[in-house]
Every structure is written in structure tokens, then in C-alpha cells.
Design an enzyme around this catalytic site. Structure first.
Site, PDB file in Angstrom:
ATOM      1  N   CYS A   1       0.717  -1.576   0.065  1.00 18.87           N
ATOM      2  CA  CYS A   1       0.411   0.218  -0.249  1.00 18.87           C
ATOM      3  C   CYS A   1       1.494   1.504   0.257  1.00 18.87           C
ATOM      4  CB  CYS A   1      -0.957  -0.009   1.685  1.00 18.87           C
ATOM      5  SG  CYS A   1      -1.731   1.755   1.905  1.00 18.87           S
ATOM      6  N   CYS A  57       0.120   4.378   2.865  1.00 15.91           N
ATOM      7  CA  CYS A  57       0.054   3.629   3.594  1.00 15.91           C
ATOM      8  C   CYS A  57       1.717   3.574   4.178  1.00 15.91           C
ATOM      9  CB  CYS A  57       0.160   1.631   4.100  1.00 15.91           C
ATOM     10  SG  CYS A  57      -1.146   1.313   3.801  1.00 15.91           S
TER      11      CYS A  57
END
Length: 304
Positions: A45, A48
């Protein structure tokens, strides 16, 4: 100077990697005494990778008022399913074993800080920023009472806790101005980090420093007023009178003279009257009646 703020716990005590096996202890049980923020993320991700470190910084800055657990959803699909996490990053805050706040997606640092503060307050705690702001308020009271040296020490102590606290930075500059140490005030002002250099607090301090330097060269009010009365179109004397009035703490009188100069010749000396008016306004609080009235009168002249 000790502000009574506790030292920050070690980062390892505040931030840890969690799992399905440790979720009950790390989050549910731990949140019985301190709120726990859970960052659901995954190695693949992209957002993230940006959000995680920013959130860790915000949690660390809270100095133990909140903790953080990082959960890799690829390795904790059961927990992710129970909490109905549809996308990542997703952040939940737990207090007394229950989710009390949260958000999805990457957000700016300012929103992260506000989120952390909100979580702390929801648990009945006090964010570190609150303590610092209380200390700034106390230092401002010292400054208003003429205790500039004590105020300067307090502002400096606050900056020791938060080097980029704009309120404390501006206060320290103004404390040195009050003590007559204009060179030190300028040195402090020039040392401000770029991210706070344009803050209202530092803009106001900069304006006050400009006015303080002008005050050192201001002539006698009586002589300048006599010169203006003898020749109302003596623009330089009227401008100097405004500076002298401000040097004697008569900001309202200074604004009156500058507005009159603007009315008579707004282009004089490259618009010096308007520029000086904005400097006076910037040095005062935005809601000061002198500022509100002065801006209104100036606007009526500009747009008449």
C-alpha cells in the site's frame, strides 16, 4: 525553566507491531487505561508508507497520552474482516475496548495531529499542546504585567518542548522588544523555521519589531504636531508624527494621522501611509477595535 511537562516515554512503549494473536492484549486490554490508535496497513500500500510515519510522529509527540499499534492486514485478515475494513490505510482509535474514532485514506499532517488530540480528549486526557498553550497564556500575562524577563524565560522553555510553537516564538521576540533588546529580537525572529515564519504570530512580532526600531528615531510629539498644524500638507511631518504617536503607545492616534495622510495624498512616498498602516495593523490583534475601525475607514477611502 521546568514547565512541569513529563518526559516522553520510550517510542517502543508507545508504538508496536501487532497481530491477531496480540490484538486483545495490545488494543482491547491496553485501551482500558490509555487510548490506542490502530493503523491497518499492508506492505504493498503506497499511501500507507506515507501515513504510517506521520502518524507515528503524531503519537510520539503526544508523549504517552495515546499509544499506537500497527496491524498488517495481510497477516491479520480475521481482525480486518471483523472491523469491516474495505480499504487501507484505515485508522481506528480504541478507548475502553471500543472504537471511538477513525478515518480512511491518507490525510495531511495537520489533520493527523487534530485526530490524535481528539482521541486524547475523548478519553478525558489532555494533549501536550494544551499544556504548552496554557504556558504561553501565562507567559503572555507576565509580558502584559511588565515582567518581560520572566516571560522570555517561559517562552524559551516552551520552545525547548516544541521548537516550532509559533505562539511562543512570537512571544519571545516581543519579550526582547519589551526589554529593549531589538537586535536579539531580530536574531530570534530570523531563527524561526520556514514552516512557521509566515504564521500570524511571527508576522505580528515582525511588525512590532519594525515599529520599535522606528520608535527609536521618533521625534517629540509636540514639535511634530506643531509642524503639522502650521502646514497640514507637510506630509513628512505628519508621517513622523504618526511614528512618534505609536512610540508613545498611541496606536489609535497614529492610525488617525496615517489615514489623514492617505486621504491627502495616497501616493506620497510610494504609498508610505498605506504601508505603515498595514504594519500597525499587523502588530495588533486582528480583532482589535483600532484595527477593525482603521481597516473600515481605509477601505471607504480606497473604494470611494
Amino acid at each position: 525553566m521546568d514547565l512541569g511537562l513529563s518526559a516522553a516515554p520510550a517510542t517502543a512503549d508507545l508504538i508496536k507491531d501487532g497481530s491477531e494473536a496480540t490484538f486483545m492484549a495490545d488494543v482491547i486490554e491496553a485501551s482500558q487505561t490509555v487510548p490506542v490508535i490502530v493503523d491497518f496497513w499492508a506492505p504493498w500500500c503506497g499511501p500507507c508508507k506515507t501515513l504510517g510515519p506521520m502518524l507515528e510522529d503524531a503519537v510520539t509527540a503526544a508523549k504517552g497520552a495515546v499509544k499506537m499499534v500497527k496491524i498488517n492486514v495481510d497477516e491479520a485478515q480475521g481482525i480486518a474482516g471483523q472491523l469491516q475494513i474495505q480499504s487501507i490505510p484505515t485508522v481506528y482509535a480504541f478507548w475502553k475496548g471500543q472504537p471511538v474514532d477513525g478515518f480512511q485514506g491518507a490525510v495531511p499532517g495537520s489533520e493527523l495531529n487534530a485526530f490524535v488530540d481528539r482521541v486524547i480528549k475523548a478519553s478525558g486526557g489532555e494533549a501536550p499542546g494544551d499544556s504548552l498553550n496554557d504556558a504561553v497564556e501565562a507567559a503572555e500575562e507576565m509580558l502584559s504585567a511588565g515582567e518581560a524577563d520572566d516571560a522570555a524565560q517561559t517562552f524559551a522553555a516552551i520552545l525547548g518542548e516544541d521548537p516550532n510553537h509559533a505562539g511562543a516564538y512570537g512571544g519571545l521576540v516581543r519579550a526582547h522588544i519589551a526589554m529593549g533588546d531589538l537586535d536579539q529580537a531580530e536574531a530570534v525572529l530570523n531563527g524561526a523555521a520556514a514552516e512557521i515564519s509566515k504564521s500570524p504570530e511571527l508576522e505580528a512580532a515582525h511588525a512590532q519589531l519594525q515599529l520599535a526600531r522606528q520608535a527609536a528615531d521618533a521625534g517629540p510629539v509636540a514639535d511634530l504636531r506643531a509642524a503639522v498644524e502650521a502646514n497640514p500638507d507637510d506630509h513628512q511631518s505628519r508621517f513622523d508624527l504618526a511614528q512618534a504617536l505609536h512610540a508613545t503607545d498611541d496606536a489609535a492616534g497614529a492610525v488617525d494621522e496615517l489615514l489623514e495622510l492617505f486621504r491627502r495624498d495616497r501616493e506620497w512616498n510610494d504609498g508610505a501611509a498605506k504601508t505603515q498602516l498595514f504594519t500597525v495593523f499587523d502588530a495588533l490583534k486582528a480583532n482589535d477595535p483600532i484595527v477593525l475601525n482603521g481597516r473600515r475607514r481605509l477601505s471607504s477611502m480606497i473604494f470611494a
